[in-house]
Enzyme design. Structure first.
Site, mmCIF file in Angstrom:
data_model
loop_
_atom_site.group_PDB
_atom_site.id
_atom_site.type_symbol
_atom_site.label_atom_id
_atom_site.label_comp_id
_atom_site.label_asym_id
_atom_site.label_seq_id
_atom_site.Cartn_x
_atom_site.Cartn_y
_atom_site.Cartn_z
ATOM 1 N N GLY A 156 0.807 -1.008 -0.036
ATOM 2 C CA GLY A 156 0.042 -0.161 0.032
ATOM 3 C C GLY A 156 0.842 1.170 -0.090
ATOM 4 O O GLY A 156 2.161 1.173 -0.419
ATOM 5 N N ASP A 215 -1.056 2.541 8.492
ATOM 6 C CA ASP A 215 -2.535 2.183 9.184
ATOM 7 C C ASP A 215 -2.334 1.038 10.480
ATOM 8 O O ASP A 215 -3.135 0.990 11.107
ATOM 9 C CB ASP A 215 -3.664 1.993 8.438
ATOM 10 C CG ASP A 215 -4.030 3.130 7.735
ATOM 11 O OD1 ASP A 215 -3.614 4.173 8.251
ATOM 12 O OD2 ASP A 215 -5.037 3.081 6.983
ATOM 13 N N GLU A 231 -17.987 11.804 1.127
ATOM 14 C CA GLU A 231 -17.895 11.719 -0.337
ATOM 15 C C GLU A 231 -18.724 10.618 -1.037
ATOM 16 O O GLU A 231 -19.307 10.958 -1.979
ATOM 17 C CB GLU A 231 -16.215 11.375 -0.548
ATOM 18 C CG GLU A 231 -15.316 12.473 -0.131
ATOM 19 C CD GLU A 231 -13.965 12.303 -0.358
ATOM 20 O OE1 GLU A 231 -12.853 13.305 -0.360
ATOM 21 O OE2 GLU A 231 -13.288 11.146 -0.410
ATOM 22 N N GLY A 242 2.282 2.940 2.532
ATOM 23 C CA GLY A 242 3.712 2.719 3.319
ATOM 24 C C GLY A 242 4.572 1.811 2.791
ATOM 25 O O GLY A 242 5.572 2.009 2.842
#
Ligand SMILES: Cc1cc2nc3c(=O)[nH]c(=O)nc-3n(C[C@H](O)[C@H](O)[C@H](O)COP(=O)(O)OP(=O)(O)OC[C@H]3O[C@@H](n4cnc5c(N)ncnc54)[C@H](O)[C@@H]3O)c2cc1C
Length: 439
Positions: free
Chosen positions: A17, A304, A175, A19
């Protein structure tokens, strides 16, 4: 300097991802061998997932094959596989198929998923948005609801089919709410014969006192006004206590909705359990200031899946840029350790700002030193997201898709995929007897 059998030190990165990919890139020219393991073969740009879920973009516009992204890094190997454990004593990563991959240094960047505050039984009724599969499943659910409503003669059932409840008013919830209203009001306006856009109800539900809690209060207020102008309803201070096939109970009120979407709560990957490492309530590994796992200076957790505290005592937020900065830092610490440097190297996070869009004409941006809202903010939001996409083709395609939708209201990705559309089984409300017989 620790060595693997093949010579150069081996850095294993789990998760490609934001990171993990950033860490791999930082190590591109370093004298190490790098192995990147991910259970998907793609890197996903999660900030635009909601646009796949609401049929604005296709899956290929926000995801890229990891192998391709790392093709120019000769010392990097990509492995498609699911990590299920770490043998920290033996310094091996364990994959679901039984493979064990040795490491000298390990970076865990396995991210997080949505969480249901201890109510996992809500998940089948209120899917969350984290992966491409989630996004296409939500797209299917949304589009099937419109199809079922078109064929539904009973007014109460039709109303429930055309009611969309979104739980959680962080950026993803806001959103999603804006995009679902616009899908109904503009994109589908001419395509149906019996349902009318004004029959559609989108309810954004938030347990706290305001939407976009990370933003300045005046921007939260603006976002509520913008959502209401679009046609969404916002319920604040309304904790959800029930989610079932008929909808939700929020703030004590039952909202009959056949489509409930979950945009609240985060649960880290099980990386802390793999290591028996100290974790916070969301399961994030409480890392040392240099991002290493306590008791394991050779293992790092970023993004995360890590609980990182800033020098001012505040937590580093779970956003893409924080994961990238942490991935880069973990790689730098590894390179320093390989060069026999033992200085502390604490991670320092720089927060660039918060952005959220509300439909196709408004957004809010909080850079701290400047706050923007409305159409200008929407442009800034759009430019920032196009800039952060990978590859010229995708930037061009996404920009053109947005321009097309902006000019015509038409979304090209309105496809019900993942099997034949079975309105009767998937979208039609149950008969009243069936509802009452439910536990
Ligand atoms: C819908 C949505 C909208 C968002 N919008 C924004 C936004 O607008 N701006 C912003 O800054 N942030 C946003 N975020 C947050 C941001 O995407 C995350 O903070 C960021 O992705 C975290 O990066 P990461 O590297 O920690 O994890 P991720 O990017 O989630 O990557 C984790 C990787 O690990 C892999 N993985 C997980 N478990 C395993 C395993 N067991 N074995 C092998 N591989 C595994 C996954 O496949 C994945 O590729 C959004 C998130 C979501 C879900």
């Amino acid at each position: 300097m620790p060595q693997t059998a093949a010579g150069a030190p081996h850095v294993v990165i789990v998760g490609a991802g934001f990171g993990g990919l950033e860490a791999a890139r930082r190590l591109a020219r370093a004298p190490v061998r790098v192995t990147v393991i991910d259970r998907h073969n793609y890197h996903l740009f999660q900030p635009l997932l909601y646009q796949v879920a609401t049929a604005e973009l296709g899956t290929g516009e926000i995801a890229w094959p990891i192998r391709h992204l790392l093709r120019r890094q000769a010392g990097t190997t990509t492995v498609l596989g699911t990590v299920v454990g770490v043998d920290a004593q033996g310094r091996k990563v364990e994959l679901a198929d039984g493979t064990r991959i040795p490491y000298d240094y390990l970076i865990l960047a396995t991210g997080a998923r949505h969480a249901y505050f201890g109510h996992d039984e809500w998940e089948p009724f209120a899917p969350g948005l984290k992966t491409l599969e989630d996004a296409t499943a939500i797209r299917r659910k949304l589009l099937l609801a419109f199809e079922a409503a078109e064929q539904e003669p009973d007014p109460a059932r039709r109303k429930a089919l055309l009611t969309f409840a979104i739980v959680g008013a962080g950026p993803t919830g806001v959103e999603l709410a804006g995009a679902v209203v616009e899908l109904a009001h503009t994109s589908l306006r001419e395509d149906f014969r019996t349902i009318r856009p004004e029959d559609v109800r989108v309810v954004l539900i938030e347990a706290g006192p305001r939407v976009l809690a990370a933003f300045a209060p005046q921007l939260s207020g603006y976002a509520v006004g913008a959502l209401e102008r679009l046609g969404a309803e916002v319920r604040l201070n309304a904790a959800v206590t029930v989610v079932d096939r008929d909808g939700v109970v929020a703030g004590g009120e039952r909202i009959a909705a056949r489509t409930v979407l979950w945009a609240a709560g985060v649960q880290a990957s099980p990386a802390a359990r793999w290591l028996d490492a100290p974790a916070d309530r969301a399961g994030r590994i409480k890392v040392e200031p240099d991002l290493s796992v306590p008791g394991h200076p050779e293992i790092f957790a970023v993004g995360d899946t890590a609980a990182i505290t800033m020098t001012n005592g505040k937590p580093v937020p779970g956003v893409a840029d924080a994961a990238k900065q942490a991935g880069r830092h973990a790689a730098q610490v590894i390179l320093a350790r390989l060069a026999s440097r033992r200085d502390a190297m604490p991670f320092r996070y720089h927060h660039a700002g918060d952005l959220a869009t509300i439909g196709r004409r408004a957004a809010v941006i909080d850079f701290g030193w400047i706050k923007l809202r409305g159409f200008i903010a929407w442009w800034a939001w759009g430019i920032a997201h196009i800039y952060f996409l990978i590859g010229v083709k995708n930037r061009l395609f996404v920009a053109l898709s947005w321009l097309w939708i902006y000019l015509t209201g038409q979304r090209s990705a309105r496809l019900i995929t993942q099997g034949e559309a079975d309105i009767g089984r998937e979208a039609t409300p149950p008969a009243k007897e069936a509802v009452s017989s439910e536990p």
